[in-house]
Design a protein around this motif. Structure first.
Motif, PDB file in Angstrom:
ATOM      1  N   UNK A 171       4.521 -43.571  24.493  1.00 16.32           N
ATOM      2  CA  UNK A 171       5.726 -43.449  23.677  1.00 16.32           C
ATOM      3  C   UNK A 171       6.728 -42.564  24.402  1.00 16.32           C
ATOM      4  N   UNK A 172       6.203 -41.792  25.331  1.00 13.46           N
ATOM      5  CA  UNK A 172       7.018 -40.876  26.105  1.00 13.46           C
ATOM      6  C   UNK A 172       6.462 -40.886  27.524  1.00 13.46           C
ATOM      7  N   UNK A 173       7.344 -41.084  28.506  1.00  9.53           N
ATOM      8  CA  UNK A 173       6.863 -41.117  29.888  1.00  9.53           C
ATOM      9  C   UNK A 173       7.812 -40.356  30.806  1.00  9.53           C
ATOM     10  N   UNK A 181       2.415 -41.639  43.839  1.00  7.09           N
ATOM     11  CA  UNK A 181       2.704 -40.328  43.209  1.00  7.09           C
ATOM     12  C   UNK A 181       1.933 -39.245  43.979  1.00  7.09           C
ATOM     13  N   UNK A 182       2.580 -38.133  44.209  1.00  7.61           N
ATOM     14  CA  UNK A 182       1.961 -37.060  44.991  1.00  7.61           C
ATOM     15  C   UNK A 182       0.707 -36.517  44.307  1.00  7.61           C
ATOM     16  N   UNK A 183      -0.347 -36.434  45.081  1.00 11.37           N
ATOM     17  CA  UNK A 183      -1.544 -35.794  44.525  1.00 11.37           C
ATOM     18  C   UNK A 183      -1.416 -34.283  44.663  1.00 11.37           C
ATOM     19  N   UNK A 184      -2.061 -33.584  43.769  1.00 10.06           N
ATOM     20  CA  UNK A 184      -2.029 -32.122  43.834  1.00 10.06           C
ATOM     21  C   UNK A 184      -3.449 -31.589  43.789  1.00 10.06           C
ATOM     22  N   UNK A 185      -3.568 -30.364  44.257  1.00  6.50           N
ATOM     23  CA  UNK A 185      -4.891 -29.753  44.313  1.00  6.50           C
ATOM     24  C   UNK A 185      -5.175 -29.054  42.982  1.00  6.50           C
ATOM     25  N   UNK A 186      -6.400 -29.220  42.496  1.00  3.95           N
ATOM     26  CA  UNK A 186      -6.805 -28.479  41.305  1.00  3.95           C
ATOM     27  C   UNK A 186      -8.149 -27.829  41.596  1.00  3.95           C
ATOM     28  N   UNK A 246      -5.999 -34.491  43.017  1.00  5.72           N
ATOM     29  CA  UNK A 246      -5.945 -35.425  41.891  1.00  5.72           C
ATOM     30  C   UNK A 246      -4.507 -35.848  41.593  1.00  5.72           C
ATOM     31  N   UNK A 247      -4.397 -36.952  40.892  1.00  4.25           N
ATOM     32  CA  UNK A 247      -3.092 -37.317  40.331  1.00  4.25           C
ATOM     33  C   UNK A 247      -2.811 -36.366  39.175  1.00  4.25           C
ATOM     34  N   UNK A 248      -1.587 -35.886  39.045  1.00  3.35           N
ATOM     35  CA  UNK A 248      -1.292 -34.933  37.966  1.00  3.35           C
ATOM     36  C   UNK A 248      -1.633 -35.462  36.579  1.00  3.35           C
ATOM     37  N   UNK A 263      -4.297 -43.460  29.748  1.00  3.38           N
ATOM     38  CA  UNK A 263      -3.767 -42.377  30.574  1.00  3.38           C
ATOM     39  C   UNK A 263      -2.251 -42.358  30.485  1.00  3.38           C
ATOM     40  N   UNK A 264      -1.670 -41.192  30.709  1.00  2.55           N
ATOM     41  CA  UNK A 264      -0.208 -41.159  30.779  1.00  2.55           C
ATOM     42  C   UNK A 264       0.274 -41.917  32.017  1.00  2.55           C
ATOM     43  N   UNK A 265       1.542 -42.306  32.010  1.00  2.00           N
ATOM     44  CA  UNK A 265       2.147 -42.823  33.240  1.00  2.00           C
ATOM     45  C   UNK A 265       2.216 -41.694  34.263  1.00  2.00           C
ATOM     46  N   UNK A 266       2.307 -42.059  35.521  1.00  5.22           N
ATOM     47  CA  UNK A 266       2.387 -41.047  36.572  1.00  5.22           C
ATOM     48  C   UNK A 266       3.629 -40.185  36.423  1.00  5.22           C
ATOM     49  N   UNK A 267       3.486 -38.943  36.813  1.00  2.00           N
ATOM     50  CA  UNK A 267       4.637 -38.021  36.796  1.00  2.00           C
ATOM     51  C   UNK A 267       4.455 -36.992  37.898  1.00  2.00           C
ATOM     52  N   UNK A 268       5.546 -36.328  38.231  1.00  2.00           N
ATOM     53  CA  UNK A 268       5.475 -35.184  39.147  1.00  2.00           C
ATOM     54  C   UNK A 268       5.195 -33.946  38.310  1.00  2.00           C
ATOM     55  N   UNK A 269       4.306 -33.096  38.819  1.00  2.00           N
ATOM     56  CA  UNK A 269       3.885 -31.912  38.071  1.00  2.00           C
ATOM     57  C   UNK A 269       4.514 -30.663  38.673  1.00  2.00           C
TER      58      UNK A 269
END
Lengths: 289, 167
Positions: A45-47, B1-6, B19-21, A2-8
């Motif tokens: 490789x990118x986070x 990390x903030x969860x978001x709605x999907x 979910x986690x983004x 899985x990717x590292x956590x990020x803000x979306x």
């Protein structure tokens, strides 16, 4: 994996996306189709700490005939370009290239804007853009500018885009005197190519080549414009001797390095072979019309 | 990390979750929804075992964020047929021995589904191209191609099927 956590972030306009990029700077990445970015993030490789998804901005997916060029929205899927009748008729090289990118499933997600902005030297679209002399439109909150494809690809994974700029459109020149082809040599379906060659010829009514653009995939830190090869083709008839000389020039202009797809020497030899085939394919396209 | 709605439509049913983004679509389907028919194979965008349809187009769900499916329609292998009422493509893979271990099969079938929706009567070249993003490591591709050709015939006749001995 899985990717590292990020803000979306899911901006609704280019201006909003650009201002998010300004706010988060180097910690942010734009997400288009994700077919290059997500694998890199899964491999860590990118986070990026912030992911700015361009997928919810309306109005970035289109293919329009604007007379002397096709205008293609950055979020247009590679698969849509591959299956477009308009592209096949007006710009066969683009259609041909789109069909050769990755596999059909990846093409269903991958976008032309993502393919170009990622600037992977083994991505196929950059060579087509450089050979054709396409233009790339970059926009930010402050307006937009047009960047010639020849100036767009700066280095491996590096383009002329500023941090707050987003590739929004590609302008692909078309016209009845232009003939193009893109061929690539690959080990197996879906793999990156070993070598790819794009050739675009501008033909006069008496069958001479007035101008030519040749560009190479996979044999340099970024797409390589084979300028001398193009000059050899200019103003002459495309006989075997001319094509051979141009192909040798392209091989000399290539800057290959050895990797698991082949030695530098092998790749250089393949540039010569593939350049010859691509010029002939482009020239044949003329005869078919 | 903030969860978001999907929220998205999965097999014609609205589903939503916090979910986690970073959650991948394949993980959302398997772990949040329990739809384990979608397989995790290579995890590197090569094998196609994780293929699902996103708004009717086949995608590799290990390389799509669940959030990229927001507001879209997702179809998994569970959504195209059941053991009692097999989709013609499933029936064709059964009849023509288009599988051995079966691991790649859900992806093969969904990629075939997209193909047959667009081209109801594809020739071998078209089938091979359409399945070029799906890898099989046991049978090879001969029976898979036979299966897709047979599926095209069954679809034309409007045939669905029942699993042998399912009744």
């Amino acid at each position: 994996m899985n990717p590292k956590s990020f803000e979306y972030h899911a901006p609704k306009s280019v201006a909003e996306a650009s201002s998010l990029a300004e706010e988060y700077g180097m910690d942010a990445k734009f997400l288009a189709g994700g077919q290059s970015l997500i694998p890199l993030m899964k491999l860590r490789l990118l986070s990026p700490s912030h992911l700015i998804d361009l997928g919810r901005i309306p109005g970035l997916s289109y293919i329009r005939d604007e007379g002397n060029h096709l205008a293609i929205g950055a979020m247009e899927r590679i698969a849509e370009i591959a299956r477009s009748d308009l592209v096949r008729k007006q710009c066969p090289i683009l259609s041909q290239c789109a069909h050769q990118i990755a596999d059909p499933l990846v093409r269903n997600m991958g976008t032309i804007g993502g393919n170009l902005s990622h600037a992977d030297p083994t991505n196929d679209m950059p060579a087509v853009m450089v050979a054709a002399g396409a233009s790339i439109v970059a926009a930010s909150g402050q307006g937009s500018r047009v960047i010639p494809a020849g100036d767009f690809f700066v280095d491996t994974f590096t383009t002329a885009l500023k941090g707050t700029e987003i590739l929004v459109e590609v302008k692909m020149p078309i016209g009845p005197t232009r003939r193009g082809a893109y061929l690539k040599l690959e080990r197996q379906a879906g793999d990156f190519g070993i070598v790819g060659v794009a050739a675009v010829l501008e033909m006069s009514s008496d069958g001479r080549c007035v101008a030519a653009g040749i560009a190479l995939t996979g044999v340099g830190p970024t797409v390589v414009k084979a300028t001398r090869a193009g000059e050899i083709l200019k103003g002459v008839e495309l006989d075997k001797n001319t094509i051979d000389r141009a192909s040798r020039a392209a091989a000399e202009e290539a800057q290959p390095s050895g990797d698991l797809r082949g030695s530098a020497e092998y790749k250089r030899a393949m540039v010569e072979v593939m350049t010859s085939r691509t010029i002939q394919a482009a020239a044949r396209r003329q005869a078919e019309r | 990390m903030t969860k978001v709605r999907v929220s998205m439509e999965v097999n014609q049913q609205m589903r939503d979750a916090q979910i986690e983004p970073r959650l991948l679509l394949v993980s959302f389907l398997r772990e949040e929804l329990g739809l384990t028919g979608t397989h995790v194979g290579c995890e590197t965008t090569n094998c196609g075992a994780c293929t699902v349809l996103l708004d009717g187009r086949g995608v590799k769900s290990c390389t799509v964020l669940a959030l990229q499916a927001e507001g879209k329609k997702v179809t998994t292998i569970e959504g195209i047929g059941t053991a009692e009422n097999l989709n013609p493509i499933q029936l064709a893979f059964w009849e023509k021995h288009g599988l051995q271990c079966g691991f790649c099969t859900p992806g093969m079938i969904l990629a075939s589904y997209e193909l047959l929706e667009a081209e109801p009567d594809p020739d071998e070249k078209v089938i091979r191209e359409a399945l070029s993003g799906n890898l099989c490591r046991c049978t090879g591709y001969v029976n898979i191609i036979k299966s897709v050709k047979y599926a095209a015939k069954l679809r034309k006749k409007g045939m669905r099927g029942m699993r042998k001995g399912a009744a």
